[in-house]
Motif scaffolding. Structure first.
Motif, PDB file in Angstrom:
ATOM      1  N   ALA A  29       0.810  -1.217   0.000  1.00 26.77           N
ATOM      2  CA  ALA A  29       0.000   0.000   0.000  1.00 26.77           C
ATOM      3  C   ALA A  29       0.846   1.271   0.000  1.00 26.77           C
ATOM      4  O   ALA A  29       0.295   2.371  -0.069  1.00 26.77           O
ATOM      5  CB  ALA A  29      -0.918  -0.007   1.216  1.00 26.77           C
ATOM      6  N   LEU A  30       2.173   1.153   0.078  1.00 31.36           N
ATOM      7  CA  LEU A  30       3.032   2.332   0.180  1.00 31.36           C
ATOM      8  C   LEU A  30       3.255   2.981  -1.175  1.00 31.36           C
ATOM      9  O   LEU A  30       3.484   2.295  -2.182  1.00 31.36           O
ATOM     10  CB  LEU A  30       4.390   1.962   0.789  1.00 31.36           C
ATOM     11  CG  LEU A  30       4.407   1.502   2.253  1.00 31.36           C
ATOM     12  CD1 LEU A  30       5.825   1.110   2.659  1.00 31.36           C
ATOM     13  CD2 LEU A  30       3.879   2.597   3.163  1.00 31.36           C
ATOM     14  N   SER A  31       3.215   4.302  -1.207  1.00 31.42           N
ATOM     15  CA  SER A  31       3.550   5.039  -2.417  1.00 31.42           C
ATOM     16  C   SER A  31       5.056   5.011  -2.631  1.00 31.42           C
ATOM     17  O   SER A  31       5.829   4.590  -1.752  1.00 31.42           O
ATOM     18  CB  SER A  31       3.073   6.487  -2.297  1.00 31.42           C
ATOM     19  OG  SER A  31       3.844   7.164  -1.298  1.00 31.42           O
TER      20      SER A  31
ATOM     21  N   ARG B  47      14.449  -5.743   1.792  1.00 25.57           N
ATOM     22  CA  ARG B  47      14.177  -6.415   0.512  1.00 25.57           C
ATOM     23  C   ARG B  47      12.738  -6.165   0.063  1.00 25.57           C
ATOM     24  O   ARG B  47      12.490  -5.853  -1.109  1.00 25.57           O
ATOM     25  CB  ARG B  47      14.444  -7.910   0.681  1.00 25.57           C
ATOM     26  CG  ARG B  47      14.034  -8.775  -0.504  1.00 25.57           C
ATOM     27  CD  ARG B  47      14.308 -10.248  -0.191  1.00 25.57           C
ATOM     28  NE  ARG B  47      13.679 -11.134  -1.163  1.00 25.57           N
ATOM     29  CZ  ARG B  47      14.166 -11.440  -2.346  1.00 25.57           C
ATOM     30  NH1 ARG B  47      15.328 -10.927  -2.719  1.00 25.57           N
ATOM     31  NH2 ARG B  47      13.532 -12.247  -3.172  1.00 25.57           N
ATOM     32  N   ASN B  48      11.785  -6.282   0.980  1.00 27.30           N
ATOM     33  CA  ASN B  48      10.380  -6.068   0.626  1.00 27.30           C
ATOM     34  C   ASN B  48      10.131  -4.632   0.171  1.00 27.30           C
ATOM     35  O   ASN B  48       9.396  -4.387  -0.790  1.00 27.30           O
ATOM     36  CB  ASN B  48       9.486  -6.404   1.817  1.00 27.30           C
ATOM     37  CG  ASN B  48       9.494  -7.889   2.144  1.00 27.30           C
ATOM     38  OD1 ASN B  48       9.770  -8.726   1.281  1.00 27.30           O
ATOM     39  ND2 ASN B  48       9.200  -8.216   3.399  1.00 27.30           N
ATOM     40  N   LEU B  49      10.775  -3.678   0.851  1.00 30.25           N
ATOM     41  CA  LEU B  49      10.620  -2.281   0.464  1.00 30.25           C
ATOM     42  C   LEU B  49      11.256  -2.002  -0.898  1.00 30.25           C
ATOM     43  O   LEU B  49      10.712  -1.250  -1.722  1.00 30.25           O
ATOM     44  CB  LEU B  49      11.230  -1.374   1.528  1.00 30.25           C
ATOM     45  CG  LEU B  49      10.461  -1.300   2.859  1.00 30.25           C
ATOM     46  CD1 LEU B  49      11.336  -0.713   3.952  1.00 30.25           C
ATOM     47  CD2 LEU B  49       9.174  -0.496   2.695  1.00 30.25           C
TER      48      LEU B  49
ATOM     49  N   GLY C 155      10.677  -1.390  -6.893  1.00 29.50           N
ATOM     50  CA  GLY C 155      10.714  -2.018  -8.206  1.00 29.50           C
ATOM     51  C   GLY C 155       9.354  -2.029  -8.882  1.00 29.50           C
ATOM     52  O   GLY C 155       9.245  -1.806 -10.099  1.00 29.50           O
ATOM     53  N   ASP C 156       8.303  -2.282  -8.100  1.00 29.21           N
ATOM     54  CA  ASP C 156       6.945  -2.236  -8.660  1.00 29.21           C
ATOM     55  C   ASP C 156       6.652  -0.857  -9.237  1.00 29.21           C
ATOM     56  O   ASP C 156       6.083  -0.721 -10.332  1.00 29.21           O
ATOM     57  CB  ASP C 156       5.919  -2.570  -7.577  1.00 29.21           C
ATOM     58  CG  ASP C 156       5.967  -4.037  -7.154  1.00 29.21           C
ATOM     59  OD1 ASP C 156       6.391  -4.878  -7.979  1.00 29.21           O
ATOM     60  OD2 ASP C 156       5.597  -4.332  -6.005  1.00 29.21           O
ATOM     61  N   HIS C 157       7.009   0.186  -8.505  1.00 32.04           N
ATOM     62  CA  HIS C 157       6.771   1.555  -8.969  1.00 32.04           C
ATOM     63  C   HIS C 157       7.574   1.859 -10.237  1.00 32.04           C
ATOM     64  O   HIS C 157       7.071   2.536 -11.150  1.00 32.04           O
ATOM     65  CB  HIS C 157       7.130   2.560  -7.876  1.00 32.04           C
ATOM     66  CG  HIS C 157       6.140   2.603  -6.747  1.00 32.04           C
ATOM     67  ND1 HIS C 157       4.844   3.028  -6.898  1.00 32.04           N
ATOM     68  CD2 HIS C 157       6.276   2.259  -5.432  1.00 32.04           C
ATOM     69  CE1 HIS C 157       4.209   2.957  -5.733  1.00 32.04           C
ATOM     70  NE2 HIS C 157       5.064   2.490  -4.821  1.00 32.04           N
ATOM     71  N   LEU C 158       8.806   1.364 -10.314  1.00 32.64           N
ATOM     72  CA  LEU C 158       9.619   1.606 -11.505  1.00 32.64           C
ATOM     73  C   LEU C 158       9.033   0.918 -12.725  1.00 32.64           C
ATOM     74  O   LEU C 158       9.061   1.464 -13.842  1.00 32.64           O
ATOM     75  CB  LEU C 158      11.056   1.136 -11.275  1.00 32.64           C
ATOM     76  CG  LEU C 158      11.849   1.859 -10.171  1.00 32.64           C
ATOM     77  CD1 LEU C 158      13.281   1.337 -10.115  1.00 32.64           C
ATOM     78  CD2 LEU C 158      11.849   3.359 -10.398  1.00 32.64           C
TER      79      LEU C 158
ATOM     80  N   ARG D  48      10.321  -6.069 -11.349  1.00 33.94           N
ATOM     81  CA  ARG D  48      10.543  -5.487 -10.020  1.00 33.94           C
ATOM     82  C   ARG D  48      11.923  -5.849  -9.476  1.00 33.94           C
ATOM     83  O   ARG D  48      12.546  -5.078  -8.751  1.00 33.94           O
ATOM     84  CB  ARG D  48       9.429  -5.927  -9.068  1.00 33.94           C
ATOM     85  CG  ARG D  48       9.414  -7.420  -8.772  1.00 33.94           C
ATOM     86  CD  ARG D  48       8.094  -7.899  -8.179  1.00 33.94           C
ATOM     87  NE  ARG D  48       7.675  -7.175  -7.009  1.00 33.94           N
ATOM     88  CZ  ARG D  48       7.500  -7.734  -5.807  1.00 33.94           C
ATOM     89  NH1 ARG D  48       7.748  -9.035  -5.627  1.00 33.94           N
ATOM     90  NH2 ARG D  48       7.086  -7.014  -4.797  1.00 33.94           N
ATOM     91  N   GLU D  49      12.423  -7.050  -9.829  1.00 33.45           N
ATOM     92  CA  GLU D  49      13.741  -7.482  -9.337  1.00 33.45           C
ATOM     93  C   GLU D  49      14.884  -6.681  -9.947  1.00 33.45           C
ATOM     94  O   GLU D  49      16.024  -6.763  -9.479  1.00 33.45           O
ATOM     95  CB  GLU D  49      13.950  -8.972  -9.624  1.00 33.45           C
ATOM     96  CG  GLU D  49      13.088  -9.914  -8.814  1.00 33.45           C
ATOM     97  CD  GLU D  49      11.656 -10.026  -9.355  1.00 33.45           C
ATOM     98  OE1 GLU D  49      11.399  -9.491 -10.461  1.00 33.45           O
ATOM     99  OE2 GLU D  49      10.814 -10.648  -8.676  1.00 33.45           O
TER     100      GLU D  49
END
Length: 874
Positions: free
Chosen positions: A466-468, A683-685, A690-693, A702-703
């Motif tokens: 849920a984080l921006s 790692r999770n953050l 990566g999702d945002h990129l 994402r990786e």
């Protein structure tokens, strides 16, 4: 008393009379160095001969110095012509008598060389500017003398004098005459590196035959760098560049001539290692005799090493400061906790962590770390530890740096740096500061470990989803700040090192030669090393599985599909306990220090495969393991106490150090265990970034975030408009290329490391190997080579695991393995602590084990003695 025209070299003690070269040769003779005999035609002979001919030196020198261009050249040419026409018949009688006194054969050939008063001095060398004549007969000497006198009057000499000396005083010229040597090899040597000024390097250039082509720049010499130890003795040949050579210059009865070198010898070294070491020692001895670094011309004939000339090195300042290129590097420690090819992000974090949390604390203790010297370096995608730097740091703190290879693994340092220990007051201050670090670590460990564990839950994938982008970046920065404020590694490592330094000093004297085996046994089964507790947890799970018919049936079924375990084991006590195990240890993994590395929780089926083997093989349960460990530990402590006899003071000291070491061992593993919680949260953050990129079309997956460094991430957040996708793809391609290259575990010369990329074949034809005992015990079993998680399924109970390093993530295998053989590792490696705590027979630092020990072959492992014996191949 009139000044002499001719002097033996041994009497040339006056610079103004004999010139710089003759003075240097006289100093060499006085210090006992072998120098060919000879004479010096003094500056008095030069001065008087020119004066009698009507040549006014001072006036002509001032006049030519005032001129420039063609006018100066014309005036100097006139001076040279006048000097070559002077009559020196009286002088010829004197120098001829001097040469005859040397008792050389009639056909002897001679070397006639300059020795000006401004030559080979501490301020100027005039190297190669004056004339030299080689291979002359006696009849040719007179003309050569006048030619050397005239060489003083060349434009390059005048200009060099004005530029370097800064005044226009007229120099004088003496001449040195010596018999020619029939040189097998010759060249120049520098007692310090002529470019870097490193005082622990001797640079040597060598050619076969005479050195004239080398001095004149006509041939490429063989080039060597010899590294000297703290006692000014040769330690190793650091650099050896052999040039192809087709001919050599030799002296014959008729004079000089070039001789062809046989094709089979053209690629051979001009010098043997023995000759090179002798030459390096000679260079340092001359440096000591002269009181300054020296540039030396030398020759080797069939009799000995001769010194032909020595002059101070000018323009280079000696330096003992280390640079990265001077250091030795090892994959020890990093190879154990990082994957074979770490991610660019993992490498940048490692560099930052080492700088901030390892090297900086040493500086606070008062240790000197030269500017620009780093603790880590990357070669072909693999990180290396600066062994020379840490050797220096330990020695500065008056510890024993030679224990480093035993504690960390890897090869011992080949050339120890010269180290000046800190003063006693500074040492007391460092001790107080270190004690404060250790106490702070003990006092704050429980709170910090609990906080790191909570981070993994707080920032699990579900919560970070849920984080921006900005919130994720801000959270990562906050976590970095918390680590900076609470990191305990240095204090804990200091506690371990302090105890081991003391025990390594005392126990060999108190217990005898087998002290290490006894001590390793005494460290078994403490029950406080969290990384080793997971082995007991797995034993409990195996026992529980045997008691539950549903679980035992599932784990024993053929074919077996582990991916269905949640559905197949739903509602069982085993599944509840297994989920608890994954919660406590699932954040661990192979190569876990790299944030890119997968965790055990990402592939729980691998743990189930190990449990399946334990269930089917009826491996020992928790109580049986604890009983074995207790029995071994109790017996070892009893034997240690017996050997100390009535010396209760020794037992008291040992008991205190033993308890303290066990406490810090447990803290060290708990710290690593907790840091991996921190790593999982990070790692999770990062994956969320990566999702945002991906959403912004800046990368493909994402990786990909793991292929950006910490500096890249800061630039990206600041709005940098680089082509991030292209950068990531380039690094991925580079990583793939690096994966195809084998690298050495130790690099002693970084500049030539690319030539050493392929590890040596360590097979010596014997079936016996040896290494460093880690955990005692004797066992025979089949070899099982483990390179990655994919090899875990090959392990069966009783196998002798052979691996490059003891990765802490391999701990689940320890419960079924019969023994452990490791290529690189030390007594303080994390995996070694786990293996010793569990009581698994283990030997580390077994060079070439992965290539010399064939899969499936039976081997007898005596971990107490540190020996491995291949059984006959049946």
């Amino acid at each position: 008393m009139p000044r002499p025209f001719v002097l033996p070299l041994s009497q040339c003690a006056d610079l103004e009379l004999a010139g710089g070269k003759a003075l240097g040769l006289a100093r060499l003779l006085a210090a006992g160095f072998p120098v060919p005999p000879g004479i010096c035609i003094t500056t008095e002979a030069y001065d008087q001969t020119l004066r009698l001919s009507g040549f006014a030196q001072a006036e002509e020198w001032r006049k030519t110095c005032a001129l420039s261009g063609q006018e100066r050249g014309s005036a100097l040419s006139d001076c040279q012509a006048r000097i070559k026409q002077v009559d020196n018949a009286t002088l010829s009688t004197e120098w001829l008598a001097g040469l005859q006194a040397l008792a050389m054969p009639p056909d002897q050939r001679w070397a006639v060389r300059s020795s000006a008063t401004n030559e080979d001095t501490g301020r100027t060398s005039f190297a190669g500017l004056y004339r030299t004549h080689l291979g002359l007969s006696l009849a040719q000497v007179d003309a050569a003398i006048k030619d050397i006198w005239a060489s003083l009057w060349h434009n390059r000499i005048v200009q060099y004098s004005i530029e370097r000396i800064g005044h226009r005083a007229v120099p004088l010229m003496a001449v040195v005459i010596q018999p020619m040597l029939d040189a097998l090899a010759s060249g120049v040597a520098y007692s310090i590196h002529p470019v870097t000024g490193r005082s622990f390097h001797v640079a040597v250039n060598a050619v076969p035959g005479l050195a004239a082509p080398l001095v004149d720049g006509q041939v490429t010499p063989d080039q060597y760098i010899v590294e000297m130890d703290a006692h000014r003795q040769p330690a190793r040949i650091r650099r050896r560049i052999i040039a192809p050579k087709s001919q050599r210059l030799i002296v014959t009865k008729e004079g000089l001539r070039h001789e062809a070198i046989p094709e089979s010898s053209q690629a051979q070294s001009s010098l043997s290692d023995e000759q090179l070491f002798e030459l390096a020692r000679r260079a340092k001895e001359i440096e000591q005799a002269f009181g300054c670094p020296a540039d030396i011309e030398w020759a080797i004939d069939s009799q000995m090493l001769w010194t032909l000339q020595a002059r101070p090195i000018t323009g280079v300042h000696p330096s003992t400061e280390l640079t990265d290129d001077d250091c030795e590097w090892s994959r020890a420690n990093f190879k154990e906790t990082m994957p074979e090819l770490p991610s660019p992000l993992g490498l940048s974090f490692l560099e930052l962590f080492m700088k901030a949390h390892i090297v900086a604390p040493y500086r606070r203790l008062g240790c000197h770390v030269p500017d620009g010297l780093t603790s880590t370096r990357v070669f072909r995608g693999r990180p290396y530890l600066n062994v020379t730097l840490f050797h220096s740091l330990v020695a500065q703190l008056r510890g024993d740096p030679y224990l480093l290879s035993e504690h960390m693994g890897g090869e011992p340092i080949a050339v120890a740096p010269t180290v000046r220990p800190i003063g006693w007051l500074a040492f007391i201050r460092a001790g107080i500061l270190m004690l404060m670090e250790m106490r702070w670590a003990v006092a704050n460990s429980d709170t910090w470990f609990a906080e790191m564990k909570s981070l993994a839950k707080q920032y699990d994938p579900q919560h970070v989803a849920a984080l921006s982008f900005q919130d994720t970046v801000r959270t990562l920065d906050e976590l970095a700040g918390r680590l900076q404020a609470h990191e305990l590694t240095f204090g804990i490592a200091g506690g371990v090192a302090q105890c081991l330094q003391a025990l390594n000093l005392l126990l060999p004297r108190w217990l005898g030669s087998d002290w290490r085996t006894l001590f390793n046994d005494a460290l078994q089964g403490q029950g406080t090393v969290i990384s080793a507790q997971q082995i007991l947890r797995l034993a409990e799970l195996a026992e529980l599985a045997r008691r539950e018919a549903v679980t035992e049936r599932f784990l024993s079924s053929e074919p077996w599909n582990p991916s269905e375990f949640h559905a197949a084991l739903k509602g069982t006590a085993f599944l509840h306990a297994f989920d608890g195990y994954v919660e406590d240890y699932g954040h661990r993994g192979l190569g876990e220090s790299d944030v890119m590395s997968p965790r055990l929780a990402d592939n729980p089926e691998a743990i189930l495969a190990v449990l399946r083997l334990q269930v089917r093989a009826s491996s020992p349960g928790r109580e049986a393991i604890l009983s074995r460990q207790e029995k071994t530990r109790t017996a070892a402590l009893a034997e240690i106490k017996r050997r100390m006899g009535r010396r209760l003071d020794r037992w008291a000291v040992f008991s205190w150090l033993y308890r303290r070491l066990c406490r810090f061992f447990a803290l060290r593993e708990a710290n690593r265990h907790s840091l991996m919680y921190y790593s999982v949260a990070t790692r999770n953050l990062l994956l969320r970034i990566g999702d945002h990129l991906v959403a912004q079309d800046l990368c493909d997956a994402r990786e990909d975030i793991f292929f950006l460094t910490i500096e890249d991430r800061a630039e990206l957040v600041a709005g940098g408009n680089r082509n991030w996708r292209a950068l990531i793809r380039a690094r991925q391609a580079e990583r793939e290329r690096n994966g195809a290259v084998q690298v050495p575990d130790t690099i002693r010369d970084w500049e030539t490391a690319s030539q050493e990329s392929a590890p040596h074949d360590h097979h010596d034809g014997t079936s016996r190997m040896s290494g460093l005992p880690i955990s005692a015990g004797s066992v025979t079993g089949p070899i099982r080579l483990i390179r990655s998680l994919a090899d875990w399924s090959k392990v069966t109970p009783g196998d002798i695991i052979v691996a490059p390093v003891i990765d802490p993530g391999m701990a689940p295998l320890f419960g079924i393995a019969g023994g452990l053989i490791i290529e690189m590792g030390g007594t303080l490696s994390h995996g070694a602590i786990i293996a010793r705590e569990y009581g698994l027979p283990t030997v580390a630092n077994v060079e070439g084990a992965m290539t010399r020990l064939p899969e499936g072959r039976f081997v007898r492992l005596d971990a107490g003695a540190g020996t491995i014996q291949l059984e006959p191949d049946s």
